[in-house]
Design a protein around this motif. Structure first.
Motif, mmCIF file in Angstrom:
data_model
loop_
_atom_site.group_PDB
_atom_site.id
_atom_site.type_symbol
_atom_site.label_atom_id
_atom_site.label_comp_id
_atom_site.label_asym_id
_atom_site.label_seq_id
_atom_site.Cartn_x
_atom_site.Cartn_y
_atom_site.Cartn_z
ATOM 1 N N LEU A 177 48.503 33.091 5.605
ATOM 2 C CA LEU A 177 48.173 33.951 4.648
ATOM 3 C C LEU A 177 49.039 33.981 3.450
ATOM 4 C CD1 LEU A 177 47.031 37.202 6.676
ATOM 5 C CD2 LEU A 177 45.865 35.904 4.586
ATOM 6 N N ARG A 178 50.193 33.946 3.648
ATOM 7 C CA ARG A 178 51.379 33.991 2.507
ATOM 8 C C ARG A 178 51.092 32.615 1.792
ATOM 9 N NH1 ARG A 178 54.917 35.749 6.437
ATOM 10 N NH2 ARG A 178 55.015 37.933 6.698
ATOM 11 N N TRP A 179 50.932 31.640 2.401
ATOM 12 C CA TRP A 179 50.868 30.364 1.479
ATOM 13 C C TRP A 179 49.558 30.261 0.736
ATOM 14 C CZ3 TRP A 179 48.064 25.786 1.003
ATOM 15 C CH2 TRP A 179 48.770 24.707 0.295
ATOM 16 N N ALA A 180 48.421 30.493 1.640
ATOM 17 C CA ALA A 180 47.211 30.777 0.785
ATOM 18 C C ALA A 180 47.143 31.599 -0.626
ATOM 19 C CB ALA A 180 46.055 31.022 1.669
ATOM 20 N N ALA A 181 47.902 32.668 -0.447
ATOM 21 C CA ALA A 181 48.015 33.736 -1.480
ATOM 22 C C ALA A 181 48.823 33.283 -2.635
ATOM 23 C CB ALA A 181 48.610 35.150 -0.981
ATOM 24 N N GLY A 182 49.938 32.439 -2.325
ATOM 25 C CA GLY A 182 50.668 31.946 -3.313
ATOM 26 C C GLY A 182 49.979 30.914 -4.078
ATOM 27 N N GLN A 183 48.910 30.031 -3.407
ATOM 28 C CA GLN A 183 48.093 28.939 -4.113
ATOM 29 C C GLN A 183 47.177 29.610 -5.036
ATOM 30 O OE1 GLN A 183 48.118 25.579 -4.066
ATOM 31 N NE2 GLN A 183 50.107 26.146 -3.209
ATOM 32 N N VAL A 184 46.668 30.784 -4.469
ATOM 33 C CA VAL A 184 45.616 31.718 -5.316
ATOM 34 C C VAL A 184 46.287 32.129 -6.627
ATOM 35 C CG1 VAL A 184 44.240 33.857 -5.447
ATOM 36 C CG2 VAL A 184 43.859 32.110 -3.524
ATOM 37 N N ALA A 185 47.657 32.687 -6.283
ATOM 38 C CA ALA A 185 48.374 33.318 -7.607
ATOM 39 C C ALA A 185 48.584 32.081 -8.544
ATOM 40 C CB ALA A 185 49.392 33.987 -6.961
ATOM 41 N N ALA A 186 48.987 30.891 -8.150
ATOM 42 C CA ALA A 186 49.470 29.929 -8.905
ATOM 43 C C ALA A 186 48.283 29.494 -9.919
ATOM 44 C CB ALA A 186 50.025 28.658 -7.994
ATOM 45 N N ASN A 187 47.112 29.481 -8.989
ATOM 46 C CA ASN A 187 45.711 29.047 -9.723
ATOM 47 C C ASN A 187 44.642 30.074 -10.407
ATOM 48 O OD1 ASN A 187 45.859 25.898 -9.422
ATOM 49 N ND2 ASN A 187 46.332 26.872 -7.271
ATOM 50 N N ASP A 188 45.478 31.126 -10.426
ATOM 51 C CA ASP A 188 44.480 32.540 -10.570
ATOM 52 C C ASP A 188 43.107 32.481 -10.157
ATOM 53 O OD1 ASP A 188 44.114 34.873 -12.122
ATOM 54 O OD2 ASP A 188 43.244 33.690 -13.973
ATOM 55 N N GLY A 189 43.126 32.247 -9.132
ATOM 56 C CA GLY A 189 42.103 32.360 -8.301
ATOM 57 C C GLY A 189 41.515 33.229 -7.184
ATOM 58 N N HIS A 190 40.712 33.135 -6.109
ATOM 59 C CA HIS A 190 40.289 34.023 -5.331
ATOM 60 C C HIS A 190 40.579 33.592 -3.842
ATOM 61 C CE1 HIS A 190 37.232 37.006 -3.891
ATOM 62 N NE2 HIS A 190 36.620 35.854 -3.231
ATOM 63 N N GLU A 192 31.168 28.359 -13.113
ATOM 64 C CA GLU A 192 31.755 29.562 -13.295
ATOM 65 C C GLU A 192 32.468 30.305 -12.154
ATOM 66 O OE1 GLU A 192 31.716 31.476 -16.335
ATOM 67 O OE2 GLU A 192 30.826 29.600 -17.005
ATOM 68 N N ARG A 193 32.767 29.195 -10.965
ATOM 69 C CA ARG A 193 33.322 29.940 -9.921
ATOM 70 C C ARG A 193 34.970 29.653 -9.891
ATOM 71 N NH1 ARG A 193 35.152 27.140 -5.594
ATOM 72 N NH2 ARG A 193 34.269 25.288 -6.439
ATOM 73 N N PRO A 194 35.813 30.672 -9.474
ATOM 74 C CA PRO A 194 37.234 30.503 -9.769
ATOM 75 C C PRO A 194 38.069 29.513 -8.365
ATOM 76 C CG PRO A 194 36.820 32.646 -8.885
ATOM 77 C CD PRO A 194 35.091 32.242 -9.144
ATOM 78 N N TYR A 195 38.988 29.240 -8.768
ATOM 79 C CA TYR A 195 39.630 28.535 -7.655
ATOM 80 C C TYR A 195 39.702 29.466 -6.251
ATOM 81 C CZ TYR A 195 43.295 25.920 -5.099
ATOM 82 O OH TYR A 195 44.269 25.245 -4.365
ATOM 83 N N THR A 196 39.019 28.840 -5.279
ATOM 84 C CA THR A 196 38.775 29.517 -4.015
ATOM 85 C C THR A 196 39.737 29.112 -2.840
ATOM 86 O OG1 THR A 196 36.702 30.264 -4.878
ATOM 87 C CG2 THR A 196 37.128 30.786 -2.496
ATOM 88 N N VAL A 197 40.458 29.836 -2.230
ATOM 89 C CA VAL A 197 41.110 29.514 -0.996
ATOM 90 C C VAL A 197 40.594 30.258 -0.036
ATOM 91 C CG1 VAL A 197 43.295 29.104 0.071
ATOM 92 C CG2 VAL A 197 43.111 28.741 -2.131
ATOM 93 N N VAL A 198 40.326 29.728 1.133
ATOM 94 C CA VAL A 198 39.774 30.242 2.553
ATOM 95 C C VAL A 198 41.011 30.150 3.453
ATOM 96 C CG1 VAL A 198 38.320 30.323 4.204
ATOM 97 C CG2 VAL A 198 37.368 29.897 2.059
ATOM 98 N N VAL A 199 41.404 31.357 4.114
ATOM 99 C CA VAL A 199 42.287 31.215 5.139
ATOM 100 C C VAL A 199 41.731 31.764 6.249
ATOM 101 C CG1 VAL A 199 43.408 33.527 4.025
ATOM 102 C CG2 VAL A 199 44.639 31.664 5.572
ATOM 103 N N GLY A 200 41.971 31.162 7.424
ATOM 104 C CA GLY A 200 41.603 31.574 8.792
ATOM 105 C C GLY A 200 42.530 32.480 9.237
ATOM 106 N N VAL A 201 42.349 33.813 9.656
ATOM 107 C CA VAL A 201 43.287 34.871 10.270
ATOM 108 C C VAL A 201 43.121 34.977 11.688
ATOM 109 C CG1 VAL A 201 44.224 37.125 10.006
ATOM 110 C CG2 VAL A 201 43.337 35.891 8.033
ATOM 111 N N SER A 202 43.937 34.586 12.438
ATOM 112 C CA SER A 202 44.075 34.502 14.009
ATOM 113 C C SER A 202 44.124 36.098 14.399
ATOM 114 C CB SER A 202 45.138 33.745 14.585
ATOM 115 O OG SER A 202 45.230 34.044 15.974
ATOM 116 N N ALA A 203 43.307 36.413 15.357
ATOM 117 C CA ALA A 203 43.408 37.882 15.924
ATOM 118 C C ALA A 203 44.804 37.838 16.719
ATOM 119 C CB ALA A 203 42.301 38.181 16.701
ATOM 120 N N THR A 204 45.134 36.926 17.340
ATOM 121 C CA THR A 204 46.386 36.899 17.883
ATOM 122 C C THR A 204 47.789 36.972 17.338
ATOM 123 O OG1 THR A 204 46.348 34.433 18.501
ATOM 124 C CG2 THR A 204 45.582 35.971 20.168
ATOM 125 N N SER A 205 48.126 35.739 16.373
ATOM 126 C CA SER A 205 49.057 35.642 15.555
ATOM 127 C C SER A 205 48.893 36.603 14.339
ATOM 128 C CB SER A 205 49.221 34.232 15.505
ATOM 129 O OG SER A 205 48.535 33.650 14.333
#
Length: 187
Positions: free
Chosen positions: A29-42, A10-23
């Protein structure tokens, strides 16, 4: 309803993205969000944090009481939420997690059970040796590393110094033994 994979229960397609405190890892983030949108995920945006050592005064004694650990964590969480919102917009629907620990271990632990882990290439060559390589070998899911030329990261100090030394060596070798020779002007 999220698309489910046959092996995921029952788990949706999940993408974890590391967010740097400096950059702020905008490309990752944008690429991971695109993958989530394309796969209707989390999407899970994660940042590791640690409590710094207490500040000492110039006299070598502990400085006056500073912010509490809870206040520091709250400030870090707010900064992470602001960074994700700045990159993805106010209605980003990402789960934002601030996790105490080392960068590598936090990413590995958060990615357990995920379908994909996305990071920007480490900016410094001098930190933990081969951070991305160690992460790739230890991760429980595929890892995508955004190269600096794709993410638009400025070259680090070591890379800039290496390029300057390389240019000087080529110029020196090209003009050695040639009195009066001037290399062509750079365009």
């Amino acid at each position: 309803m999220s698309e489910m994979r046959p092996d995921a229960g029952e788990r949706p397609y999940t993408v974890v993205v590391g967010v740097s405190a400096t950059s702020k890892s905008p490309t990752a983030l944008r690429w991971a969000a695109g993958q989530v949108a394309a796969n209707d995920g989390h999407l899970v945006a994660v940042r590791a944090w640690r409590v710094g050592a207490p500040q000492a005064s110039t006299a070598g004694v502990m400085a006056a009481a500073g912010p509490t650990e809870g206040e520091l964590e709250g400030a870090e969480r707010t900064a992470l939420e602001r960074d994700v919102e700045e990159v993805l917009g106010p209605d980003h629907h990402a789960e934002v997690r601030l996790v105490r620990g080392s960068d590598r271990q936090v990413l590995l632990d958060t990615a357990v059970g995920a379908d994909l882990l996305v990071i920007d290439a480490p900016r410094a060559l001098t930190g933990a040796p081969l951070f991305a390589q160690r992460l790739i070998y230890d991760a429980s899911c595929p890892v995508v590393v955004m190269p600096p030329h794709i993410s638009g990261q400025e070259p680090g100090l070591v890379e800039r110094a290496g390029r300057a030394v390389g240019r000087a060596a080529v110029r020196s070798a090209g003009t050695a033994g040639r009195p009066g020779y001037r290399p062509p002007a750079r365009r």
